[in-house]
Design an enzyme around this catalytic site. Structure first.
Site, PDB file in Angstrom:
ATOM      1  N   ASN A   1     -14.731 -70.870 -26.758  1.00 25.68           N
ATOM      2  CA  ASN A   1     -13.860 -70.706 -27.918  1.00 25.68           C
ATOM      3  C   ASN A   1     -14.308 -69.440 -28.635  1.00 25.68           C
ATOM      4  OD1 ASN A   1     -12.506 -73.182 -27.492  1.00 25.68           O
ATOM      5  ND2 ASN A   1     -14.136 -74.274 -28.544  1.00 25.68           N
TER       6      ASN A   1
ATOM      7  N   ASP B   1     -23.540 -81.925 -26.099  1.00 27.70           N
ATOM      8  CA  ASP B   1     -22.856 -81.706 -27.374  1.00 27.70           C
ATOM      9  C   ASP B   1     -23.037 -82.938 -28.250  1.00 27.70           C
ATOM     10  OD1 ASP B   1     -20.639 -81.542 -29.374  1.00 27.70           O
ATOM     11  OD2 ASP B   1     -20.061 -79.801 -28.188  1.00 27.70           O
ATOM     12  N   ILE B   2     -23.310 -82.736 -29.535  1.00 30.60           N
ATOM     13  CA  ILE B   2     -23.506 -83.887 -30.430  1.00 30.60           C
ATOM     14  C   ILE B   2     -22.184 -84.522 -30.859  1.00 30.60           C
ATOM     15  CG2 ILE B   2     -25.758 -83.112 -31.259  1.00 30.60           C
ATOM     16  CD1 ILE B   2     -24.340 -82.267 -33.878  1.00 30.60           C
TER      17      ILE B   2
ATOM     18  N   GLN C   1     -13.957 -72.351 -32.693  1.00 33.74           N
ATOM     19  CA  GLN C   1     -15.391 -72.044 -32.723  1.00 33.74           C
ATOM     20  C   GLN C   1     -15.951 -72.440 -34.076  1.00 33.74           C
ATOM     21  OE1 GLN C   1     -16.471 -67.947 -31.860  1.00 33.74           O
ATOM     22  NE2 GLN C   1     -18.647 -68.437 -31.859  1.00 33.74           N
TER      23      GLN C   1
ATOM     24  N   HIS D   1     -20.964 -70.124 -26.740  1.00 35.69           N
ATOM     25  CA  HIS D   1     -21.360 -71.296 -25.952  1.00 35.69           C
ATOM     26  C   HIS D   1     -20.226 -71.681 -25.019  1.00 35.69           C
ATOM     27  CE1 HIS D   1     -19.830 -72.534 -29.927  1.00 35.69           C
ATOM     28  NE2 HIS D   1     -19.363 -73.642 -29.366  1.00 35.69           N
TER      29      HIS D   1
END
Length: 118
Positions: A88, A31-32, A95, A101
């Protein structure tokens, strides 16, 4: 004109991501905006906007996403101490990308309920 899906672009290789796993059904990458020392997303390679868009025939895919998460938790060193996996669904749930995801988060204690700071 609709904006291309960020995650579909990652699966297609048109946007760079720190991919940790990929097969014919799913892609997993860091995840960024990590919320834990380890925070990886597992996504289906096929576009599905939300959990509400799942069909009964998607059950094996969702199972594969969870089994992939288990294997990654071991590879990433978070399985023994525990990790959180969560989907989510919708804006109120947090989300922000409209492609389902599965978050895999670990490397720290996580409280419940999952409010900010936990």
């Amino acid at each position: 004109m609709n904006k291309p899906c960020l995650f579909c672009e990652i699966v297609a290789g048109r946007i760079d991501a720190d991919i940790v796993y990929q097969d014919d059904q799913v892609t997993a990458f860091h995840d960024i905006h990590p919320q834990a020392p380890v925070h990886v997303l597992v996504i289906p390679n096929r576009h599905i906007p939300t959990m509400l868009d799942l069909e009964p025939e998607d059950a094996p895919l969702i199972g594969h996403m969870h089994v992939t998460a288990k294997h990654l938790a071991h590879e990433l060193g978070i399985a023994d101490n525990g990790y959180r996996s969560i989907f989510n669904c919708g804006t109120a749930a947090g989300q922000t990308v409209w492609h389902i995801h599965l978050h895999i988060m670990g490397g720290r204690s996580m409280g419940w309920p999952p409010w900010p700071g936990n």
